[in-house]
Every structure is written in C-alpha cells, then in structure tokens.
Design an enzyme around this catalytic site. Structure first.
Site, short mmCIF file in Angstrom:
data_model
loop_
_atom_site.label_atom_id
_atom_site.label_comp_id
_atom_site.label_asym_id
_atom_site.label_seq_id
_atom_site.Cartn_x
_atom_site.Cartn_y
_atom_site.Cartn_z
N ARG A 191 0.75 -1.47 0.03
CA ARG A 191 -0.23 -0.27 -0.03
C ARG A 191 0.78 1.35 -0.15
O ARG A 191 0.34 2.39 -0.69
CB ARG A 191 -0.39 0.52 1.05
CG ARG A 191 -1.85 1.23 1.34
CD ARG A 191 -3.03 0.99 2.11
NE ARG A 191 -3.95 0.12 2.05
CZ ARG A 191 -4.56 -0.83 2.41
NH1 ARG A 191 -3.64 -1.40 3.81
NH2 ARG A 191 -5.19 -1.40 2.35
N ALA A 192 1.76 1.00 0.88
CA ALA A 192 2.75 2.24 0.85
C ALA A 192 3.49 3.20 -0.73
O ALA A 192 4.02 3.70 -0.64
CB ALA A 192 3.90 1.69 1.61
#
Length: 712
Positions: A275-276
C-alpha cells in the site's frame, strides 16, 4: 450558520495544508492523519478544507448521495429516476469519539422488520459522508468496534448493516481525516495504514508567527463574517487551483523511472506491504498536478515519501513515526547515480501559490495561499518541513563490566545509608531496557462492564452471546429466539390469523454478549539500590516494557509509580499513552533505600482517585520488586517490612487484583516477593514465568479476595 475559519488564513503548518490540499486534488490518495500536541489548530485546518472542495452532483432526495451519472444499484432509496441530479457542496461529517455503532452505520427498526416485514432503515454517518469527508477528532480514542467498522467501509467502499437476517447495503466512499494527540495513545496498525498520509504538527516557536496566529484568531472571533470576507479572494484562488489540478491530474505521466524511485524508497525503509508504494505513487502524481506539471519528478517522489511513509516504516515498539530525511536523500542520490536519465525540461507551470513541496509548499512566500503574503499578515510561514525527521535511535546502553556482575547482596540497607554503592546520594544513571518479549496475559478475575479492550472478561456490545434480557434503552442486538419465545404465548390473545408473528415492544429481547475489556494497569516499580545492578535493572525494564507493549495491544490505560530513596513518586498518571510510560521507564534512575510501603500506599491513593473518575474500568496492580523493604526505621514504630505488609493488606481489602513480579536473583533467595504476594492476595510470577513461551510458566489466574477467603 457558523462561519468557518478560512483555510488560507492559517499561519504556517505547511505540511498539514499540503497534505489536505493533495487529498482535495486526488481523493484516491486516501486521507490524512494529523498527529500533534493539543492546541495546534488541527481541527481548524480540517474543517476549513471542506469549504474548498468542489461541489458534487447527487440524486435529488437520495439520503445516500448517489451520483446521478452512475447511481448505486443497491441504494436503499433506489431505484432512481433519470435526470434527477442536483449540485450541492461536499459534506464534512464529524464522528464523535463516543458515537454508537447504530449512529455510525445506521439502524434498522427491528420491531417493524419483524412484524411488518419492512426494511425501515435510518442512515448513519457513513451514509452522510459518502462522496465527502469523514472527520474523526481524537481518532486514537475511538472504540475498537467502531474502528473495525471504519476499516471495513474504507476497504470495501460500502457499509453493511446486518440485524438477524435483515440486511442493508449502501455505498460509503469517503475521504478519511483523523486528528490525534500521541500523548493519549497510539492507533492500531490496521487503522494507521488506512490513512494515506500522515503529518506531524507542533506550535511554532517563532515569536512573530505566534503573534500573527493570535492576532488573526482574535480578529476572527470578533467578526467571523468580516474576517472571512477579507480572505475571500485567497479562498477563491485556492478553489480555482484545486479545480485546475484536478483537471490536469488524469494527464500527469508517472514514468517508469519515477516508479522505480518509489519502489527503491519503500524498500529502503522496509515498509510493510504494497500500500505504501501505491499511496506514494498517487501522492507524487497529485504533487505534480498541484505544481502544474505533466510529469512526476524526483522532488515529487521525495515530497510524497515524506507524507506517505512515516507511519508505515517498520520500527521497534514505542518508536514514534518519522522518516530520516538524510536516508531518503541518500536513496534517491544512489538511484540517480545508478540511473542517470535526465529529468524532463523544467516547466514553470501556471502561476500560483507554489510550484512544489520543497521550498515552496502551499503557503509558500508570497503565494496566493500564503498567510504571510498578505500585506496585513507580517508573519510568514515559519517552519518548512513537511514532516519532522525521525529522532536518531538511542545507542544501546553498554553495561559497566566492573559492576554488572557484582550486585550488593542486600542492596541499600539501614546501616549503609541505602546508597547501594551508587553515585552521590545513592542514585545511579538510567540503564537501557533489555529486548522486550511476548508476555502471558494477566487477567482481572470476574466479569466486568468496562471499556472495550482485549484483556479481561466483560459484558460488551460485541462477542459471543451468553443470554438474553429486556432492552435497556434502544434495542441494538436482537436475540431472535428469546423474542419469539416471549411473543409466542400471546398470539391467540392478539388475534393472530395469518402466518406472521405478532410482535410487540414488550416481547423484544436483546442479546447479552461476553467479550473482553480494557483495564487500568498500574505498575509499581522498585528503583532502589537493591535493584541497581545493571544487568538486573536492564532485565527488569525489559520485562516492564514487555508488559507495557502487551497493555498497548490490549487497549489498557497504564500508570507508573516508582519508589526509591525516601518516598514513592507517581511518574506517570493513568493515561492511554503507553508510549509515555515507556519513555519514563527508560529514563528511570536507580539507587537508595527501598520504601516499599510508600509505593503501595501511593498506588492505593491513585486507584482510589481513578475509581471515582472511571468506575467501570477495573484495575490490575503489577508490583515489580524483589520484596525487600529498607527505609529509615522510625523510633518505636513498625519495621519497614511490617509497614509494607500493612499497606499490602489494605490493598487486598479494597479488592484490588494484583500480580507481583519477583525480581530476586542469585543462588540464595529470601522469598520476600512471594510473601508480599500473599499479603496482597495476588499472584507471584518470576521474570522467567512472565514469558509466554517459557517452559516453566504456569497457568494461573489472578486471585480475588473472595477466592482467597474461600480457600482459607
């Protein structure tokens, strides 16, 4: 109607304003978490950004804000007729910390559903926030079951309400914005990861900037409408720039080189999951659009990383979120050396408040949204950091080999002045804690009704069903079997003729459920000379740190009392900030006599006050000591051991559940900690037994006073 404080009138806070503006440009960034001390205008900034968001087209009369161009096929108010759209401002919905589940997701009229078969649904805050902003102030204090509902809605873009076979679903896509004071506790990692960006804010230390903040606030309080009118031109300029950036956003090119930079940065900081990378890519694209460029550059990647990675990097327990900017620059510099592809030609972009995140973020000098750029402003923007660099890791303490293996046999004694061989005054410098470990769960016995958590058994709104009862107030959890059983005997008297069941209000029964609660864990730590050997104190601090980590995971409040020298000290009043307790523990010096009785009496006073403040939260007393008591003996009075025993019996008489962590070591042991546990009617455990994976750990329950009396 209350006039909102203008966004462009906010002084400084560049990182916060940039993060909010980027989410206005690209809602796909995923929201903002604002961390900062109290009184830093976090809520003011969040409320102000809502007035800058573009209007949304909604189906007229739809309570769920359906898009007329693509209405939700499962909307409870549907199906919608064509050509029924209307424009309205984007909403900002505030979720109170004490909100109920029904207020968040909505509620079904159970009585009408059972008797009439009608899905009478009252929308909640998630429906109101659809296609707008959901703002949670003090998000770290939100109850766990509400956090779970937020996570589900944020992940699926929809809200589901289930009540005994009757279900309603509606779309719930919103910009999640939360503010929090880290001193009051941290967020669960699952929710932390759901925020796209995070920003640290702090009050400016610049005198001129603080003066300007006060001047503008006083002017706003005196005449809100007039103040807003003076900033109307700047607000309009920001709206136009947001609209222009939104229009440019689909055409911004995120090249392979920028993607590789993002991947290198995320890998370099060892972030969890992917997700980062995705959020950083979206943020970098939004930064380029905000600057009026069609290509993502290195400075966009850098600015995006400063906002998207601090709360996602892997870190040790109790480490504050943050990002080492030197390390970030080194990763990008190394990437430049390995891949020297030239950047696109500089593009000045459209004239506006700023051209990028570094050196001229929103509110940069002289820009349209710069509070200090107005003729009457005079303060400027102060700090330019988008996120403060992480504090350097403390170097591990190196035990003193001359003293680590040679602990005084009796610690500080009555004859030696209690110095324990330490420095002047009997005090030794603080030593670092050993590596934390997973601990056994220490429960409070019985069945409580306290705050939601994960430690002790309690009656809760969520958990396994153990029975039924008449509703207390609004019905939230129907016990269907008990309701049918209550209504069945009255069907003939009520004139039932058809297959339906005639249900009245008096027939309804709600489910009684059992789950887990959070407790108040009060640590009483012996910091006297008898504990001052470096290896022993390091191990003890590691054990307490492990218990603190366990308390954080179980959503407890914690407090810390230390005793040494002549008295006991409340080092940390009961708080939800386990991090604060860890910091106080790390700095704890040792040495001097052992006023055990003073520590126990201080604990009794603290628990008495907390019982008045929060009567539903049950306490657990954790005493960390070797059991010695060596304070100055009073003439003709009781000995220190006798006074400690008397204080322990007083705590036992109050019904306080307790655990004594026995820190005694060496081949010869006096068993004083075990004797103290018997006086407290509590449970003794050694440091080794405290470990969850220890082969010598015994399965023990904390004993109550009544249990002890029955055993006697």
């Amino acid at each position: 109607m209350t006039t909102t404080y203008p966004f462009s009138a906010i002084v400084g806070m560049d990182g916060l304003r940039l993060a909010l503006l980027l989410n206005a440009v690209s809602p796909a960034v995923g929201g903002v978490l604002v961390r900062g001390e109290k009184g830093t205008a976090k809520s003011t900034a969040v409320r102000a950004i809502a007035s800058l968001l573009p209007e949304v087209d909604v189906v007229a009369g739809c309570r769920f804000s359906c898009d007329p161009a693509a209405p939700d096929p499962s909307c409870p108010d549907g199906p919608h007729a064509p050509d029924t759209g209307e424009a309205r401002p984007a909403r900002m919905v505030e979720l109170p910390v004490g909100a109920s589940e029904d207020r968040l997701v909505g509620a079904l009229d159970i009585e009408r559903a059972l008797s009439d078969g009608v899905k009478a649904f009252e929308p909640g805050l998630l429906a109101d926030a659809h296609r707008g902003v959901l703002y949670v102030d003090e998000v770290n204090l939100l109850h766990d079951h509400l956090i779970d509902l937020l996570l589900d809605a944020a992940a699926m873009g929809a809200s589901y309400v289930e009540r005994e076979g009757v279900s309603v679903r509606h779309a719930a896509r919103f910009l999640l914005v939360g503010t929090m004071n880290p001193e009051e506790g941290e967020l669960r990692p699952q929710l932390l990861d759901r925020f796209g960006l995070t920003v640290e804010v702090a009050a400016s230390r610049d005198t001129d900037e603080r003066v300007e903040v006060v001047r503008r606030r006083l002017a706003y309080d005196e005449d809100p409408e007039g103040f807003a009118a003076r900033w109307a031109a700047d607000e309009d300029a920001l709206r136009e720039r947001i609209a222009a950036a939104r229009a440019l956003l689909p055409g911004v090119r995120l090249g392979d080189r920028a993607l590789r930079q993002i991947a290198a940065v995320c890998a370099g900081f060892e972030v969890d999951g992917m997700r980062a990378d995705i959020v950083t890519a979206r943020t970098a694209t939004a930064l380029a659009a905000w600057a009026g460029r069609a290509d993502v550059r290195t400075e966009d990647v850098r600015g995006a990383a400063l906002l998207a990675l601090p709360h996602r990097r892997r870190r040790a327990p109790f480490d504050a979120p943050g990002l080492d900017e030197d390390k970030l620059d080194e990763i990008l510099r190394r990437f430049e050396e390995e891949d020297p592809e030239p950047e696109p030609d500089p593009d000045p972009g459209p004239e506006g408040p700023d051209d990028g995140p570094d050196g001229s973020g929103p509110g940069g000098p002289g820009g349209a949204d710069d509070p200090g750029g107005r003729p009457e402003g005079g303060a400027g923007d102060g700090a330019r950091e988008q996120a403060p660099p992480a504090a350097p890791e403390p170097e591990p303490s190196v035990p003193d080999q001359r003293t680590a293996e040679h602990e005084p046999a009796g610690g500080g004694t009555e004859g030696d002045g209690g110095t324990g061989g330490g420095a002047a005054g009997g005090e030794r410098a603080a030593v670092g804690a050993a590596e934390p470990f997973r601990t056994r769960r220490l429960d409070v016995p019985g069945l409580g009704e306290g705050a939601a958590g994960r430690r002790s058994r309690a009656r809760t709104a969520h958990g396994r069903t153990t029975g039924a009862r008449r509703p207390r107030g609004a019905l939230s959890a129907l016990h269907l079997t008990a309701t049918v059983r209550a209504a069945a005997p009255h069907q003939r008297a009520r004139g039932r003729r058809g297959p339906g069941l005639l249900v009245r209000r008096d027939d309804l029964r709600e489910a009684v459920r059992e789950g887990r609660e959070g407790n108040l864990v009060l640590f009483v730590v012996d910091a006297s000379g008898s504990m001052a050997a470096r290896k022993r104190m390091s191990a003890i601090k590691g054990a307490v740190l492990s218990l603190l980590l366990d308390a954080y995971q179980r959503r407890d409040k914690v407090g810390l009392i230390t005793f040494r020298g002549a008295d006991a000290e409340l080092a940390l009043p009961p708080t939800s900030s386990v991090d604060a307790a860890a910091v106080r523990l790390e700095r704890l010096p040792t040495g001097g006599r052992t006023p055990l009785a003073a520590g126990l009496l201080k604990a009794r006073d603290v628990l008495r006050v907390e019982r008045l403040r929060d009567p539903s939260r049950r306490p657990l007393l954790v005493v960390v000591t070797d059991g010695r008591a060596t304070e100055a003996r009073r003439s003709g009075g009781a000995t220190p051991v006798e006074r400690a025993g008397r204080a322990a019996r007083m705590l036992a008489g109050d019904g306080i559940a307790s655990v004594v962590v026995d820190c005694e070591s060496g081949p010869v042991r006096l068993g004083l900690a075990g004797a103290l546990a018997r006086e407290l009617r509590g449970t003794p455990v050694t440091l080794d037994e405290l470990r969850a994976d220890s082969v010598t750990a015994l399965v023990r329950d904390v004993r109550t006073v009544s249990t002890s009396r029955r055993a006697a």
